[in-house]
Design a protein around this motif. Structure first.
Motif, short mmCIF file in Angstrom:
data_model
loop_
_atom_site.label_atom_id
_atom_site.label_comp_id
_atom_site.label_asym_id
_atom_site.label_seq_id
_atom_site.Cartn_x
_atom_site.Cartn_y
_atom_site.Cartn_z
N UNK A 135 0.73 -1.11 0.15
CA UNK A 135 0.10 0.28 0.06
C UNK A 135 0.91 0.73 0.54
N UNK A 136 -0.14 2.92 -0.61
CA UNK A 136 1.05 3.79 -0.85
C UNK A 136 0.68 3.88 0.30
N UNK B 231 -8.71 15.85 2.56
CA UNK B 231 -9.58 17.09 1.37
C UNK B 231 -7.79 17.72 0.36
N UNK B 232 -6.74 17.51 0.14
CA UNK B 232 -5.46 18.39 -0.10
C UNK B 232 -5.56 17.03 -1.67
N UNK C 80 -7.57 14.84 -6.64
CA UNK C 80 -8.33 13.84 -7.38
C UNK C 80 -7.41 12.76 -7.05
N UNK C 81 -6.89 12.42 -5.75
CA UNK C 81 -6.16 11.16 -5.33
C UNK C 81 -6.91 10.93 -4.33
N UNK C 82 -7.96 10.09 -4.35
CA UNK C 82 -8.67 10.02 -2.75
C UNK C 82 -7.74 8.66 -1.87
N UNK C 83 -8.07 8.93 -0.53
CA UNK C 83 -7.25 7.69 -0.26
C UNK C 83 -9.06 6.80 -0.09
N UNK C 84 -8.37 5.46 -0.08
CA UNK C 84 -9.29 4.01 -0.13
C UNK C 84 -10.02 4.68 1.67
N UNK D 178 -15.63 15.43 3.38
CA UNK D 178 -15.47 15.43 2.22
C UNK D 178 -15.31 14.98 0.94
N UNK D 179 -15.36 13.66 2.08
CA UNK D 179 -15.66 12.19 0.95
C UNK D 179 -16.76 11.38 2.42
N UNK D 180 -18.47 11.30 1.89
CA UNK D 180 -18.97 10.95 2.79
C UNK D 180 -18.61 9.41 2.63
#
Length: 118
Positions: A20-21, A36-37, A42-46, A70-72
């Motif tokens: 994993x990264x 948020x950054x 366009x590189x959301x965390x999984x 930010x990402x529900x």
């Protein structure tokens, strides 16, 4: 996210060994900012793994709430050495997808990640 340098470094190493990264941070405000950054570019965390209790700073529950604004749909794992905390025993009620009690082992971490990420 973990405020203990050793736990953060070991956790980062374990996650990288699983292929994993990883972006590791020490407290909640920084975690939300970085989350948020990455999302905005366009590189959301999984998935995020958050220490529940951060001495003198924003803990995992509050940070996760900020990330979900930010990402529900973000998957979160709450982690703590305090297994008696209600968030640990009822993690789904707080929106988390999984729980890791410290100290956690490689097999535990690997199994949980496989179940959440496929």
């Amino acid at each position: 996210m973990d405020d203990d340098d050793m736990i953060r470094k070991v956790g980062e190493s374990l996650l990288e060994n699983l292929g994993l990264r990883v972006v590791a941070v020490s407290e909640g405000e920084g975690a939300v900012k970085i989350f948020k950054e990455y999302f905005d570019k366009g590189e959301p965390f999984d998935l995020v793994i958050l220490d529940l209790t951060i001495r003198g700073g924003m803990g995992g529950l509050e940070a996760f709430s900020g990330m979900r604004v930010v990402h529900p749909g973000i998957k979160g794992i709450v982690s703590s050495g305090y297994s008696s905390d209600p968030v640990m025993s009822n993690y789904r009620e707080y929106g988390f997808s999984g729980v890791l009690k410290k100290p956690y082992m490689f097999n535990e971490l690997s199994s949980l990640l496989k179940s959440l990420l496929g």
